[in-house]
Design an enzyme around this catalytic site. Structure first.
Site, short mmCIF file in Angstrom:
data_model
loop_
_atom_site.label_atom_id
_atom_site.label_comp_id
_atom_site.label_asym_id
_atom_site.label_seq_id
_atom_site.Cartn_x
_atom_site.Cartn_y
_atom_site.Cartn_z
CE LYS A 96 -40.60 0.26 14.43
NZ LYS A 96 -40.40 -1.16 14.77
CB SER B 61 -38.11 -2.62 11.91
OG SER B 61 -38.95 -2.78 13.05
CB SER C 91 -37.98 -4.48 15.57
OG SER C 91 -37.87 -4.94 14.26
#
Ligand code: GLN
Length: 485
Positions: free
Chosen positions: A79, A154, A178
């Site tokens: 990420k 997210s 997330s």
């Protein structure tokens, strides 16, 4: 033969160590898959094929020397909130569009020490604020099960890349859900470890008392392998805890006879889709069939969790994001000689609307006159929420809840209504408030879209959660379903 990019970590490891395949071949299979579907899925912000292939060649040398660990030669997407030395780390923000860290996050370093292969950086909501990946400053990611829909957020890139077979596993971060919520919406497994189990060093801070790095994979065991690699004390993170190193795969395969599972009524919230409810009810029945005992329980302060989170997270975010002032690093507005104007313009152009909203909310909640009414109250509620969990874990070993009250929604459907978007995390964010571990696994479909079931346990109960989830997974095989992409 099945394409290599769909292998589990165990399968890939076995084939690598028995020399049936090389890491270069495995990595190339993922890069080919990225080439084939990335235009549609858009799960990456940066793809790093040269780095991947050179790391794969290095892994092949380790393997040839018989010097391999479970993740040696295995491709991963990271990420874009985790610092990667020499590779852009943007947090999906204009503010950090040109930021190239000079060091690796500890979790990235640990994967690299095992010889894992980085394919690139995953898309996300800007600074990890959001539940749909639509807050990325660069582009949204699409759900591999339905390209018109969001992958969740997210860590939307992390979940979509695993679900679409672009990578074997990924790393995300979870402040209020997330990792788990996008895993649920994309039909993959996501684990948010206990606060302090995994180092946050090099994880760009959103809300420091809630943030935790976690793996996304296509099976419970894959996530256990990754947790083995990333867990552990780190002197560079003062909140990381000293604990004995565990093998989180060792309990997998054990029976769950007699395991006490609580079903908290407050998590079956208003607004929960009936299709989700039905799938979760069936999953609970299956767990009972496997020998677990099911107990209705209550966590009454859950009703404060959403409000509590949306005071604490923005407050911490407003303090953490104060560093982006156009002076130290990141975007810097150059059109003026006035210091104050430069600061304002830097933040105005550097941050998107959701980040701006959070900074404003947080600044307000922390300001004189409002601090006691909002921030202090939220911290008091946090204590009560935590006590509720402590209480319930005297009666049961773990809790079962839906991960998300809804399945993947259409791109654009909720983006104009922040409160609707915030409600999606109702089942995941209490876990961060209390610092607990949470695990989401696929447990069926509603109208063709994946539904996730969440396991929540006491602090450091990852072994129990993984064991229970694994027992369910092998009895049902929901994780074997794949999108037709
Ligand atoms: N969706 C939640 C938020 O917007 C959680 C995000 C996260 O876990 N990083 O804050």
């Amino acid at each position: 033969m099945e394409k290599l990019n769909w292998l589990s970590i165990q399968e890939a490891h076995d084939q690598l160590t028995s020399k049936q395949i090389s890491s270069v071949e495995l990595t190339q299979a993922c890069l080919d898959r990225i080439n084939a579907v990335e235009d549609e899925v858009q799960s990456f912000l940066t793809i790093t094929p040269e780095i991947a292939l050179s790391q794969a060649a290095h892994a092949d040398r380790l393997l040839a020397a018989g010097d391999s660990l479970p993740l040696t030669g295995i491709p991963v997407q990271i990420k874009d909130v985790l610092c990667t030395e020499g590779v852009p780390t943007t947090c999906a923000s204009r503010m950090l569009e040109n930021f190239i860290p000079v060091y690796n996050a500890t979790v990235v370093e640990k994967l690299s020490n095992q010889g894992a292969v980085m394919l690139g950086k995953g898309n996300m909501d800007e600074f990890a604020m959001g539940s749909s990946c639509e807050n990325s400053a660069f582009h949204p990611t699409r759900n591999p099960w339905d390209l018109e829909r969001v992958p969740g957020g997210s860590s939307g890139g992390a979940a979509a890349s695993v679900a679409s077979g672009e990578t074997i596993f990924s790393l995300g971060s979870d402040t209020g859900g997330s990792v788990r919520q996008p895993a649920s919406l994309c039909g993959v497994v996501g684990l948010k470890p206990t606060y302090g189990l995994v180092s946050r060093y090099g994880l760009v801070a959103f809300a420091s008392s809630l943030d935790q790095v976690g793996p996304v994979g296509r099976s419970v065991k894959d996530c256990a392998f990754v947790l083995n690699a990333i867990a552990g004390h780190d002197a560079k993170d003062a909140t990381s805890v000293v604990r004995e190193q565990k093998d989180y795969t060792s309990n997998l395969g054990q029976e769950i006879n007699g395991l006490k599972l609580g079903i908290p009524e407050e998590y079956f919230v208003d607004g929960m889709e009936s299709g989700v409810r039905q799938v979760i009810d069936e999953a609970i029945a299956k767990l009972e069939e496997l020998g677990a005992s099911i107990h209705p329980v209550s966590l009454p302060t859950t009703r404060y969790a959403l409000a509590c989170y949306y005071i604490i997270a923005p407050s911490e975010c407003s303090a953490n994001l104060a560093r982006y002032d156009g002076v130290k690093y990141g975007y810097s507005y150059q059109g003026t000689n006035d210091l104050w104007e430069a600061l304002e313009k830097t933040r105005e152009f550097g941050f998107g609307p959701e980040v701006t909203r959070r900074v404003m909310l947080g600044t307000y909640a922390l300001s004189t006159g409002y601090y006691d009414a909002y921030y202090l109250k939220a911290q008091q509620a946090r204590t009560l929420i935590r006590q509720d969990f402590d209480q319930v874990f005297r009666e049961v070993d773990a809790l079962i809840t839906p991960t998300s009250p809804v399945t993947a929604f259409k791109i654009g459907e909720k983006v104009g209504d922040p409160v609707q978007m915030y409600l999606i995390d109702a089942c995941t964010l209490p876990v961060n408030i209390a610092g607990l571990p949470g695990l989401s696994i696929p447990c069926g479909f509603s109208d063709g879209l994946p539904v996730g079931m969440q396991f929540i346990g006491p602090h450091f109960s990852e072994e129990t959660l993984l064991k229970a989830a694994h027992a369910y997974e092998i009895a049902t095989d929901w994780n074997k379903s794949r999108p037709t992409l």
